[in-house]
Motif scaffolding. Structure first.
Motif, PDB file in Angstrom:
ATOM      1  N   SER A 299       0.771  -1.526   0.400  1.00  0.00           N
ATOM      2  CA  SER A 299       0.346   0.160  -0.535  1.00  0.00           C
ATOM      3  C   SER A 299       1.024   1.511  -0.070  1.00  0.00           C
ATOM      4  CB  SER A 299      -0.660  -0.279   1.116  1.00  0.00           C
ATOM      5  OG  SER A 299      -1.517  -1.221   1.309  1.00  0.00           O
ATOM      6  N   VAL A 300       2.216   1.006   0.653  1.00  0.00           N
ATOM      7  CA  VAL A 300       2.507   2.024   0.805  1.00  0.00           C
ATOM      8  C   VAL A 300       3.317   2.378  -0.567  1.00  0.00           C
ATOM      9  CG1 VAL A 300       5.023   2.991   1.974  1.00  0.00           C
ATOM     10  CG2 VAL A 300       3.056   2.096   3.168  1.00  0.00           C
ATOM     11  N   LEU A 301       4.567   1.711  -1.535  1.00  0.00           N
ATOM     12  CA  LEU A 301       4.389   2.004  -2.354  1.00  0.00           C
ATOM     13  C   LEU A 301       3.842   2.034  -3.602  1.00  0.00           C
ATOM     14  CD1 LEU A 301       6.615  -1.804  -2.716  1.00  0.00           C
ATOM     15  CD2 LEU A 301       7.574   0.698  -2.359  1.00  0.00           C
ATOM     16  N   ALA A 302       2.554   1.524  -3.735  1.00  0.00           N
ATOM     17  CA  ALA A 302       1.859   2.259  -4.289  1.00  0.00           C
ATOM     18  C   ALA A 302       0.702   3.058  -4.336  1.00  0.00           C
ATOM     19  CB  ALA A 302       0.376   0.596  -4.368  1.00  0.00           C
ATOM     20  N   LEU A 303       0.759   3.412  -2.869  1.00  0.00           N
ATOM     21  CA  LEU A 303       0.269   5.105  -2.923  1.00  0.00           C
ATOM     22  C   LEU A 303       1.674   5.987  -3.154  1.00  0.00           C
ATOM     23  CD1 LEU A 303      -1.869   5.062   0.464  1.00  0.00           C
ATOM     24  CD2 LEU A 303      -2.803   5.005  -1.763  1.00  0.00           C
ATOM     25  N   PHE A 304       2.586   5.507  -3.512  1.00  0.00           N
ATOM     26  CA  PHE A 304       3.329   6.584  -3.453  1.00  0.00           C
ATOM     27  C   PHE A 304       4.006   7.054  -4.915  1.00  0.00           C
ATOM     28  CE2 PHE A 304       8.480   7.404  -4.149  1.00  0.00           C
ATOM     29  CZ  PHE A 304       8.322   8.323  -3.192  1.00  0.00           C
ATOM     30  N   GLY A 305       3.555   5.511  -5.162  1.00  0.00           N
ATOM     31  CA  GLY A 305       3.426   5.869  -7.017  1.00  0.00           C
ATOM     32  C   GLY A 305       2.404   6.647  -6.591  1.00  0.00           C
ATOM     33  N   CYS A 306       1.331   6.484  -6.645  1.00  0.00           N
ATOM     34  CA  CYS A 306       0.319   7.795  -7.263  1.00  0.00           C
ATOM     35  C   CYS A 306       1.192   9.433  -7.482  1.00  0.00           C
ATOM     36  CB  CYS A 306      -0.626   6.937  -6.102  1.00  0.00           C
ATOM     37  SG  CYS A 306      -1.464   5.888  -6.763  1.00  0.00           S
ATOM     38  N   LEU A 307       1.815   9.304  -5.940  1.00  0.00           N
ATOM     39  CA  LEU A 307       2.054  10.877  -5.695  1.00  0.00           C
ATOM     40  C   LEU A 307       3.192  11.318  -6.686  1.00  0.00           C
ATOM     41  CD1 LEU A 307       1.875  10.895  -1.893  1.00  0.00           C
ATOM     42  CD2 LEU A 307       0.282  11.705  -3.195  1.00  0.00           C
ATOM     43  N   VAL A 308       3.789  10.319  -7.251  1.00  0.00           N
ATOM     44  CA  VAL A 308       5.612  10.641  -8.077  1.00  0.00           C
ATOM     45  C   VAL A 308       4.257  10.652  -9.398  1.00  0.00           C
ATOM     46  CG1 VAL A 308       6.393  10.575  -6.535  1.00  0.00           C
ATOM     47  CG2 VAL A 308       6.196   8.379  -7.842  1.00  0.00           C
TER      48      VAL A 308
ATOM     49  N   THR B  76       0.672  -2.860  -6.319  1.00  0.00           N
ATOM     50  CA  THR B  76      -0.986  -3.980  -5.994  1.00  0.00           C
ATOM     51  C   THR B  76      -0.447  -5.399  -5.968  1.00  0.00           C
ATOM     52  OG1 THR B  76      -1.501  -2.433  -8.232  1.00  0.00           O
ATOM     53  CG2 THR B  76      -2.172  -4.159  -7.656  1.00  0.00           C
ATOM     54  N   TYR B  77       1.273  -6.244  -6.891  1.00  0.00           N
ATOM     55  CA  TYR B  77       1.279  -6.932  -6.643  1.00  0.00           C
ATOM     56  C   TYR B  77       1.543  -7.521  -4.965  1.00  0.00           C
ATOM     57  CZ  TYR B  77       3.355  -7.026 -11.933  1.00  0.00           C
ATOM     58  OH  TYR B  77       2.668  -6.636 -13.293  1.00  0.00           O
ATOM     59  N   ALA B  78       2.372  -6.718  -5.044  1.00  0.00           N
ATOM     60  CA  ALA B  78       2.513  -6.858  -3.307  1.00  0.00           C
ATOM     61  C   ALA B  78       1.315  -6.991  -2.112  1.00  0.00           C
ATOM     62  CB  ALA B  78       3.238  -5.784  -3.013  1.00  0.00           C
ATOM     63  N   VAL B  79       0.223  -6.309  -2.343  1.00  0.00           N
ATOM     64  CA  VAL B  79      -0.989  -6.506  -1.805  1.00  0.00           C
ATOM     65  C   VAL B  79      -1.855  -7.982  -1.770  1.00  0.00           C
ATOM     66  CG1 VAL B  79      -3.682  -5.046  -1.634  1.00  0.00           C
ATOM     67  CG2 VAL B  79      -1.489  -3.775  -1.404  1.00  0.00           C
ATOM     68  N   THR B  80      -1.931  -8.341  -3.424  1.00  0.00           N
ATOM     69  CA  THR B  80      -2.286  -9.374  -4.140  1.00  0.00           C
ATOM     70  C   THR B  80      -1.952  -9.975  -3.570  1.00  0.00           C
ATOM     71  OG1 THR B  80      -3.428  -7.882  -5.962  1.00  0.00           O
ATOM     72  CG2 THR B  80      -3.494 -10.462  -5.918  1.00  0.00           C
ATOM     73  N   LEU B  81      -0.644 -10.107  -3.025  1.00  0.00           N
ATOM     74  CA  LEU B  81       0.172 -11.899  -2.875  1.00  0.00           C
ATOM     75  C   LEU B  81      -0.119 -11.636  -1.025  1.00  0.00           C
ATOM     76  CD1 LEU B  81       3.710 -11.455  -4.366  1.00  0.00           C
ATOM     77  CD2 LEU B  81       2.073 -13.298  -4.696  1.00  0.00           C
ATOM     78  N   GLY B  82      -0.362 -10.367  -0.594  1.00  0.00           N
ATOM     79  CA  GLY B  82      -0.699 -10.689   0.821  1.00  0.00           C
ATOM     80  C   GLY B  82      -1.792 -11.151   0.985  1.00  0.00           C
ATOM     81  N   LEU B  83      -2.875 -11.080   0.176  1.00  0.00           N
ATOM     82  CA  LEU B  83      -4.318 -11.311   0.088  1.00  0.00           C
ATOM     83  C   LEU B  83      -4.275 -12.626  -0.555  1.00  0.00           C
ATOM     84  CD1 LEU B  83      -5.923  -8.322  -0.979  1.00  0.00           C
ATOM     85  CD2 LEU B  83      -5.940  -8.873   1.328  1.00  0.00           C
ATOM     86  N   ASN B  84      -3.338 -13.243  -1.058  1.00  0.00           N
ATOM     87  CA  ASN B  84      -2.872 -13.960  -1.114  1.00  0.00           C
ATOM     88  C   ASN B  84      -4.304 -14.450  -2.748  1.00  0.00           C
ATOM     89  OD1 ASN B  84      -2.246 -17.499  -1.824  1.00  0.00           O
ATOM     90  ND2 ASN B  84      -3.628 -18.002  -0.490  1.00  0.00           N
ATOM     91  N   GLY B  85      -4.531 -13.951  -3.316  1.00  0.00           N
ATOM     92  CA  GLY B  85      -5.106 -13.468  -4.722  1.00  0.00           C
ATOM     93  C   GLY B  85      -5.201 -14.551  -5.310  1.00  0.00           C
ATOM     94  N   LEU B  86      -5.762 -15.080  -6.725  1.00  0.00           N
ATOM     95  CA  LEU B  86      -5.404 -15.222  -7.608  1.00  0.00           C
ATOM     96  C   LEU B  86      -5.091 -14.594  -8.923  1.00  0.00           C
ATOM     97  CD1 LEU B  86      -7.218 -18.602  -7.437  1.00  0.00           C
ATOM     98  CD2 LEU B  86      -5.202 -18.691  -6.825  1.00  0.00           C
ATOM     99  N   THR B  87      -5.525 -13.436  -9.053  1.00  0.00           N
ATOM    100  CA  THR B  87      -5.893 -12.464  -9.921  1.00  0.00           C
ATOM    101  C   THR B  87      -5.754 -11.130  -9.667  1.00  0.00           C
ATOM    102  OG1 THR B  87      -6.564 -11.733 -12.261  1.00  0.00           O
ATOM    103  CG2 THR B  87      -8.131 -12.491 -10.623  1.00  0.00           C
ATOM    104  N   LEU B  88      -5.600  -9.804  -9.974  1.00  0.00           N
ATOM    105  CA  LEU B  88      -5.314  -8.832  -9.508  1.00  0.00           C
ATOM    106  C   LEU B  88      -7.018  -8.612  -9.129  1.00  0.00           C
ATOM    107  CD1 LEU B  88      -2.168  -9.083 -10.489  1.00  0.00           C
ATOM    108  CD2 LEU B  88      -2.772  -6.480 -11.352  1.00  0.00           C
TER     109      LEU B  88
END
Length: 401
Positions: free
Chosen positions: A59-68, A84-96
């Motif tokens: 979340s920190v990386l994605a929101l920082f990417g939005c800011l820059v 987004t990759y990291a959050v989806t892996l943390g959620l153990n999601g099969l897809t984004l």
């Protein structure tokens, strides 16, 4: 001073807000089942501790990417994808998640609308490959690999195709916005160039009309002075005084024109010539040896400045042509104030103007003036001898003061 119009919404709201707010909503929407909120669906298998670390850091990386994203578009969308990759892996999601991918589409569209095509195509390529790369990332961390298609040729292959198509559509929309903006800027530049050219032509026309008339009068007076300088010294001195007066008037006119050009961007009112100066023009030309008779019909009224100035310049140029080319001692100027137009006519009984010789700037300038005002212009020899210039200019009956 008119108020500055507000900026469009897309320019008032930065891209960080367009991407960061919905991305945060998508993340909260994805983790809501793990908090057992009332009237909300629940998930009995929450992320592990490592999963929550991935969600937080992503979340920190994605929101920082939005800011820059505005300052460094490619770095911004790269951080957005990694987060987004990291959050989806943390959620153990099969897809984004769909919302997350829509945010990526928004970023692609904004980059395509505001940056060079090569950079936007790079962003599009990152967005298209996001799902296959995520599947490879799952493999690298020991998660089960979800095939891009099942035995029926559907499965996640359809999902990837839909997400890739949405990224392409977002890029096409953004690229179209960029092209429309560039086209509008080219039109603005072209209009500005045309305005400068038109202004230069107007200045050249004004200088031609002012100087040509005065030079014609000066030449006539100087020729008269040369012929009588020994036999009629007083007449010669009078002619030279007229030459001096006309020269001073010409310099004053040019000075007023320069003042008008310098004051074009200010609110200082500039006095220009108009039909009110016709009598002075007639007196000056008559003193030079060509009598000008002015006739007025209808009720004289105030005219719009452009019509007033153009009408005077047309009369001035016509009288100048009489002095220089007609070989006559008199001409007539008729001003006819009609209900919805001004008709003016300049006639003489001379030998006719030599239209086929010389530069022809005089008649061409008059014709151009009339065309710009949507009027009618004729200039031709008269059947009974001499020359006739006739003009009809649309003019309202009243003018606001």
């Amino acid at each position: 001073m008119p108020a500055t119009p507000p900026l469009p919404l897309l320019k008032r709201v930065p891209p960080g807000a367009w991407t960061g707010v919905p991305w945060t909503y998508g993340t909260l929407f994805a983790v809501r089942p793990f908090f057992h909120l009332p009237h909300m669906p629940t998930d009995p298998f929450p992320p592990t501790t490592d999963g929550w670390v991935l969600i937080a850091s992503g979340s920190v990386l994605a929101l920082f990417g939005c800011l820059v994203l505005r300052r460094r578009p490619l770095a911004g969308i790269g951080l957005l994808l990694v987060g987004t990759y990291a959050v989806t892996l943390g959620l153990n999601g099969l897809t984004l998640g769909l919302i997350h991918y829509m945010v990526i589409d928004v970023a692609v569209g904004w980059i395509a609308a505001s940056t060079a095509r090569r950079r936007s195509l790079t962003a599009l390529a990152l967005a298209i490959t996001v799902l296959p790369v995520y599947q490879l990332t799952r493999t690298g961390v020991g998660r089960p690999l979800l095939a891009l298609y099942d035995n029926n040729g559907r499965g996640d292959w359809q999902s990837w195709s839909a997400l890739a198509l949405s990224a392409v559509v977002a890029w096409l929309i953004g690229n179209s916005v960029r092209q429309n903006r560039a086209y509008a800027e080219r039109l603005t530049t072209q209009a500005a160039t045309q305005a400068v050219t038109a202004e230069r032509l107007r200045i050249a026309r004004e200088m031609h009309d002012t100087v040509a008339h005065s030079i014609g009068i000066i030449a006539l007076q100087a020729g008269a002075a040369a012929r009588v300088t020994t036999t009629q010294p007083e007449a010669a001195r009078e002619a030279m005084r007229a030459v001096e007066h006309e020269g001073r008037e010409t310099l004053a006119g040019l000075r007023r024109m320069l003042v008008a050009l310098r004051a074009a961007d200010s609110e200082t009112p500039v006095v220009t010539a108009g039909l009110g100066d016709i009598d002075r023009l007639a007196a000056t030309t008559t003193a030079a040896g060509v009598r000008v008779e002015v006739r007025r019909r209808g009720e004289p009224r105030q005219l719009p400045p452009d019509i007033d100035l153009s009408a005077f310049r047309i009369v001035q140029e016509s009288v100048t042509n009489v002095v220089r080319h007609a070989g006559t001692r008199a001409c007539r100027v008729t001003l006819d104030y009609r209900d919805d137009e001004l008709a003016l006519e300049v006639t003489d009984d001379g030998r006719g103007h030599e239209i086929g010789t010389g530069t022809g700037f005089g008649l061409a300038g008059m014709r151009e003036r009339v065309a710009l005002l949507h009027g009618e212009f004729t200039a031709a020899p008269r059947p009974e001898g001499g020359f006739r210039v006739a003009v009809r200019l649309p003019a309202p009956a009243t003018v606001a003061r």
